[in-house]
Design a protein around this motif. Structure first.
Motif, PDB file in Angstrom:
ATOM      1  N   SER A 214      -4.962 107.933 -66.823  1.00 45.02           N
ATOM      2  CA  SER A 214      -5.437 107.725 -65.456  1.00 45.02           C
ATOM      3  C   SER A 214      -6.547 108.729 -65.190  1.00 45.02           C
ATOM      4  N   GLU A 215      -7.546 108.290 -64.455  1.00 39.31           N
ATOM      5  CA  GLU A 215      -8.621 109.186 -64.057  1.00 39.31           C
ATOM      6  C   GLU A 215      -9.275 108.634 -62.801  1.00 39.31           C
TER       7      GLU A 215
ATOM      8  N   GLY B 165     -21.403  95.811 -61.481  1.00 41.10           N
ATOM      9  CA  GLY B 165     -20.589  96.973 -61.174  1.00 41.10           C
ATOM     10  C   GLY B 165     -20.589  97.841 -62.420  1.00 41.10           C
ATOM     11  N   ILE B 166     -20.869  99.110 -62.254  1.00 43.62           N
ATOM     12  CA  ILE B 166     -20.889 100.035 -63.395  1.00 43.62           C
ATOM     13  C   ILE B 166     -19.808 101.074 -63.166  1.00 43.62           C
ATOM     14  N   VAL B 167     -18.821 101.088 -64.057  1.00 40.83           N
ATOM     15  CA  VAL B 167     -17.696 102.022 -63.954  1.00 40.83           C
ATOM     16  C   VAL B 167     -17.953 103.156 -64.941  1.00 40.83           C
ATOM     17  N   TYR B 168     -18.176 104.347 -64.393  1.00 39.83           N
ATOM     18  CA  TYR B 168     -18.416 105.529 -65.219  1.00 39.83           C
ATOM     19  C   TYR B 168     -17.082 106.184 -65.517  1.00 39.83           C
ATOM     20  N   THR B 169     -16.803 106.389 -66.792  1.00 43.17           N
ATOM     21  CA  THR B 169     -15.530 106.933 -67.219  1.00 43.17           C
ATOM     22  C   THR B 169     -15.724 107.854 -68.418  1.00 43.17           C
ATOM     23  N   ARG B 170     -14.751 108.709 -68.650  1.00 43.68           N
ATOM     24  CA  ARG B 170     -14.795 109.562 -69.846  1.00 43.68           C
ATOM     25  C   ARG B 170     -14.099 108.882 -71.016  1.00 43.68           C
TER      26      ARG B 170
END
Length: 101
Positions: free
Chosen positions: A11-12, A31-36
């Motif tokens: 989860s983040e 939609g752009i989902v920025y994640t690690r």
């Protein structure tokens, strides 16, 4: 015995950016989902088709794949989307790659 083996359960708090543009060939909303997660590649979702893919800047060079991924009508449209995303996706850094690897 379990029917599946869990690969990850993370989860983040993710940043999401909704952005759209219009050209002579059509309207595009993403939609752009920025994640690690996923080696730092953002998840890019086409709001019209619901199709999504993890993309980095180097993925935008293959117009045939981009056309197929987002169900675009022509390579011209794929080129427009490629240029647009190239200006809106982050460059992967060595730090992000090291965290993922």
């Amino acid at each position: 015995m379990s029917l599946y083996e869990r690969l990850y359960d993370e989860s983040e708090q993710a940043n999401v950016r909704f952005i759209g543009f219009i050209s002579e060939h059509g309207r595009y909303d993403f939609g752009i989902v920025y994640t690690r997660m996923f080696f730092g590649k953002p998840l890019v979702v086409c709001m019209q088709t619901g199709r999504s893919s993890l993309l980095a800047l180097d993925d935008l060079e293959n117009l045939d794949d981009l056309q197929r991924l987002y169900n675009l009508r022509s390579l011209t449209e794929a080129e427009e989307v490629s240029v647009f995303l190239r200006n809106n996706l982050p460059a992967l850094t060595l730090e992000a790659e090291a965290e993922s690897g």
